[in-house]
Design a protein around this motif. Structure first.
Motif, PDB file in Angstrom:
ATOM      1  N   CYS A  65      -5.738   8.068  13.483  1.00  0.00           N
ATOM      2  CA  CYS A  65      -4.796   9.070  12.969  1.00  0.00           C
ATOM      3  C   CYS A  65      -3.484   8.416  12.555  1.00  0.00           C
ATOM      4  N   GLY A  66      -2.960   7.535  13.410  1.00  0.00           N
ATOM      5  CA  GLY A  66      -1.697   6.890  13.099  1.00  0.00           C
ATOM      6  C   GLY A  66      -1.779   6.032  11.859  1.00  0.00           C
ATOM      7  N   SER A  67      -2.863   5.265  11.742  1.00  0.00           N
ATOM      8  CA  SER A  67      -3.021   4.382  10.597  1.00  0.00           C
ATOM      9  C   SER A  67      -3.189   5.159   9.296  1.00  0.00           C
ATOM     10  N   GLU A  68      -4.086   6.138   9.296  1.00  0.00           N
ATOM     11  CA  GLU A  68      -4.387   6.859   8.058  1.00  0.00           C
ATOM     12  C   GLU A  68      -3.231   7.770   7.623  1.00  0.00           C
ATOM     13  N   ILE A  69      -2.606   8.443   8.568  1.00  0.00           N
ATOM     14  CA  ILE A  69      -1.474   9.310   8.225  1.00  0.00           C
ATOM     15  C   ILE A  69      -0.258   8.468   7.852  1.00  0.00           C
ATOM     16  N   GLY A  70      -0.037   7.380   8.612  1.00  0.00           N
ATOM     17  CA  GLY A  70       1.105   6.525   8.311  1.00  0.00           C
ATOM     18  C   GLY A  70       1.014   5.890   6.942  1.00  0.00           C
ATOM     19  N   LYS A  71      -0.185   5.442   6.548  1.00  0.00           N
ATOM     20  CA  LYS A  71      -0.346   4.805   5.234  1.00  0.00           C
ATOM     21  C   LYS A  71      -0.109   5.795   4.098  1.00  0.00           C
ATOM     22  N   ARG A  72      -0.445   7.065   4.323  1.00  0.00           N
ATOM     23  CA  ARG A  72      -0.309   8.047   3.251  1.00  0.00           C
ATOM     24  C   ARG A  72       1.047   8.746   3.271  1.00  0.00           C
ATOM     25  N   TRP A  73       1.545   9.123   4.436  1.00  0.00           N
ATOM     26  CA  TRP A  73       2.752   9.953   4.498  1.00  0.00           C
ATOM     27  C   TRP A  73       3.926   9.310   5.235  1.00  0.00           C
ATOM     28  N   GLY A  74       3.761   8.091   5.723  1.00  0.00           N
ATOM     29  CA  GLY A  74       4.876   7.431   6.404  1.00  0.00           C
ATOM     30  C   GLY A  74       6.009   7.130   5.426  1.00  0.00           C
ATOM     31  N   ARG A  75       7.205   7.644   5.703  1.00  0.00           N
ATOM     32  CA  ARG A  75       8.333   7.461   4.785  1.00  0.00           C
ATOM     33  C   ARG A  75       9.026   6.121   4.989  1.00  0.00           C
ATOM     34  N   HIS A  76       9.175   5.713   6.221  1.00  0.00           N
ATOM     35  CA  HIS A  76       9.850   4.451   6.536  1.00  0.00           C
ATOM     36  C   HIS A  76       8.934   3.649   7.456  1.00  0.00           C
ATOM     37  N   THR A  77       8.309   2.615   6.905  1.00  0.00           N
ATOM     38  CA  THR A  77       7.349   1.809   7.659  1.00  0.00           C
ATOM     39  C   THR A  77       8.044   0.554   8.166  1.00  0.00           C
ATOM     40  N   LEU A  78       7.999   0.346   9.493  1.00  0.00           N
ATOM     41  CA  LEU A  78       8.711  -0.759  10.126  1.00  0.00           C
ATOM     42  C   LEU A  78       7.740  -1.629  10.906  1.00  0.00           C
ATOM     43  N   LEU A  79       8.038  -2.921  10.969  1.00  0.00           N
ATOM     44  CA  LEU A  79       7.244  -3.824  11.792  1.00  0.00           C
ATOM     45  C   LEU A  79       7.625  -3.600  13.246  1.00  0.00           C
ATOM     46  N   ILE A  80       6.644  -3.408  14.120  1.00  0.00           N
ATOM     47  CA  ILE A  80       6.920  -3.004  15.494  1.00  0.00           C
ATOM     48  C   ILE A  80       7.733  -4.042  16.265  1.00  0.00           C
ATOM     49  N   THR A  81       7.628  -5.311  15.895  1.00  0.00           N
ATOM     50  CA  THR A  81       8.330  -6.357  16.644  1.00  0.00           C
ATOM     51  C   THR A  81       9.789  -6.520  16.231  1.00  0.00           C
ATOM     52  N   THR A  82      10.114  -6.258  14.988  1.00  0.00           N
ATOM     53  CA  THR A  82      11.473  -6.495  14.488  1.00  0.00           C
ATOM     54  C   THR A  82      12.164  -5.236  13.987  1.00  0.00           C
ATOM     55  N   LEU A  83      11.364  -4.175  13.761  1.00  0.00           N
ATOM     56  CA  LEU A  83      11.863  -2.915  13.179  1.00  0.00           C
ATOM     57  C   LEU A  83      12.434  -3.123  11.780  1.00  0.00           C
ATOM     58  N   ARG A  84      11.971  -4.170  11.115  1.00  0.00           N
ATOM     59  CA  ARG A  84      12.367  -4.389   9.721  1.00  0.00           C
ATOM     60  C   ARG A  84      11.388  -3.665   8.808  1.00  0.00           C
ATOM     61  N   PRO A  85      11.869  -3.141   7.665  1.00  0.00           N
ATOM     62  CA  PRO A  85      10.965  -2.441   6.741  1.00  0.00           C
ATOM     63  C   PRO A  85       9.871  -3.363   6.207  1.00  0.00           C
ATOM     64  N   VAL A  86       8.649  -2.853   6.178  1.00  0.00           N
ATOM     65  CA  VAL A  86       7.507  -3.584   5.614  1.00  0.00           C
ATOM     66  C   VAL A  86       6.682  -2.604   4.792  1.00  0.00           C
ATOM     67  N   PRO A  87       5.838  -3.099   3.880  1.00  0.00           N
ATOM     68  CA  PRO A  87       5.001  -2.187   3.090  1.00  0.00           C
ATOM     69  C   PRO A  87       3.999  -1.443   3.968  1.00  0.00           C
ATOM     70  N   PRO A  88       3.639  -0.210   3.604  1.00  0.00           N
ATOM     71  CA  PRO A  88       2.582   0.512   4.333  1.00  0.00           C
ATOM     72  C   PRO A  88       1.290  -0.298   4.332  1.00  0.00           C
TER      73      PRO A  88
ATOM     74  N   ALA B 201       0.849  -7.383  14.852  1.00  0.00           N
ATOM     75  CA  ALA B 201       2.055  -8.021  14.317  1.00  0.00           C
ATOM     76  C   ALA B 201       2.231  -9.447  14.818  1.00  0.00           C
ATOM     77  N   THR B 202       1.682  -9.781  15.984  1.00  0.00           N
ATOM     78  CA  THR B 202       1.954 -11.084  16.597  1.00  0.00           C
ATOM     79  C   THR B 202       0.762 -12.027  16.561  1.00  0.00           C
ATOM     80  N   LEU B 203      -0.385 -11.594  17.057  1.00  0.00           N
ATOM     81  CA  LEU B 203      -1.531 -12.488  17.199  1.00  0.00           C
ATOM     82  C   LEU B 203      -2.424 -12.518  15.964  1.00  0.00           C
ATOM     83  N   GLN B 204      -2.645 -11.351  15.356  1.00  0.00           N
ATOM     84  CA  GLN B 204      -3.629 -11.289  14.277  1.00  0.00           C
ATOM     85  C   GLN B 204      -3.279 -12.178  13.083  1.00  0.00           C
TER      86      GLN B 204
END
Length: 251
Positions: A136-159, A215-218
């Motif tokens: 749910c988080g991935s599919e909804i976030g990719k389509r309707w997420g307005r501000h996408t942030l990297l969880i480790t730095t909270l910097r904006p990144v592409p969906p 964000a870290t290992l993959q």
């Protein structure tokens, strides 16, 4: 109180017949690949044989909800290059990446003493709550997420970036975990609202940890595929839910 079926040949033969018939009828649905349906039939047989029709229905509910969410905004995600491969159809690697810990726990319920039934079912429920929350988080976030942030730095990144989160996606993850926990409770696999609340909370936490791994290992480990990350996430959810339940229930 939920009681697993007796481990006799008849329930397993019924499970095999029901799953074979339904998989044959469902082949054309845009949910799984042909191989994915075969593996889903094997999974369904194990779940029915170990937990009976209620355990089987629990995962059918997960599959139906996850597939429906994947298809939300599919055309937009396809145009943006964010859609799941094969038009959202899942293969065997997706089936077992999502369900292997749950299947293992279902088999343990058939072997463990009754005193372990409740925590094993909590772990079973948490593994699928975490995976539906992630979907749910991935599919909804990719389509309707307005501000996408990297969880480790909270910097904006592409969906669609590994490890990305958004407010909308996180809310959808919570909703997915809650819905899965409520479905497990409705089927009688959980002992009450307290167990359902634990399952929902652990499901959301495991989803956030999955983003952290992404964000870290993959990016650093070429062999760490999305399916392996899914397996780590669902295993973490199951183990954490069991440990917390045992700690909570201890005198």
């Amino acid at each position: 109180m939920f009681v697993p079926p007796p481990q006799q040949p008849l329930p397993w033969l019924v499970a095999l017949a029901v799953n074979a018939a339904l998989i044959s009828a469902a082949q054309r649905l845009p949910v799984l690949t042909r191989a994915g349906w075969i593996h889903a039939g094997a999974l369904g047989t194990v779940l029915w044989g170990c937990l009976g029709p209620l355990g089987w229905l629990a995962v059918v509910g997960y599959l139906a909800l996850g597939s429906a969410v994947t298809r939300l905004g599919l055309r937009h995600k396809q145009r943006a290059g964010l859609a799941e491969a094969r038009g959202g159809r899942r293969g065997p690697e997706n089936v077992w990446g999502s369900a292997a810990p749950g299947a293992a726990l279902a088999m343990l319920t058939a072997l463990a003493p009754m005193s372990w039934l409740a925590p094993l079912l909590v772990g079973f429920a948490a593994s699928f709550a975490a995976k539906l929350g992630d979907t749910c988080g991935s599919e909804i976030g990719k389509r309707w997420g307005r501000h996408t942030l990297l969880i480790t730095t909270l910097r904006p990144v592409p969906p669609g970036t590994e490890g990305a989160i958004s407010l909308e996606g996180t809310a959808a993850s919570l909703l997915g975990s809650v819905v899965m926990a409520a479905w497990m409770l409705l089927l009688g696999l959980l002992g009450g609202w307290a167990d359902a609340g634990l399952v929902a909370a652990v499901g959301l936490l495991a989803t956030l940890v999955e983003s952290l791994i992404g964000a870290t290992l993959q990016p650093r480990l070429a062999w760490l595929s999305n399916e392996l990350v899914n397996g780590l996430q669902t295993t973490l959810a199951a183990v954490l839910a069991i440990v917390l339940w045992l700690w909570w229930a201890s005198p």
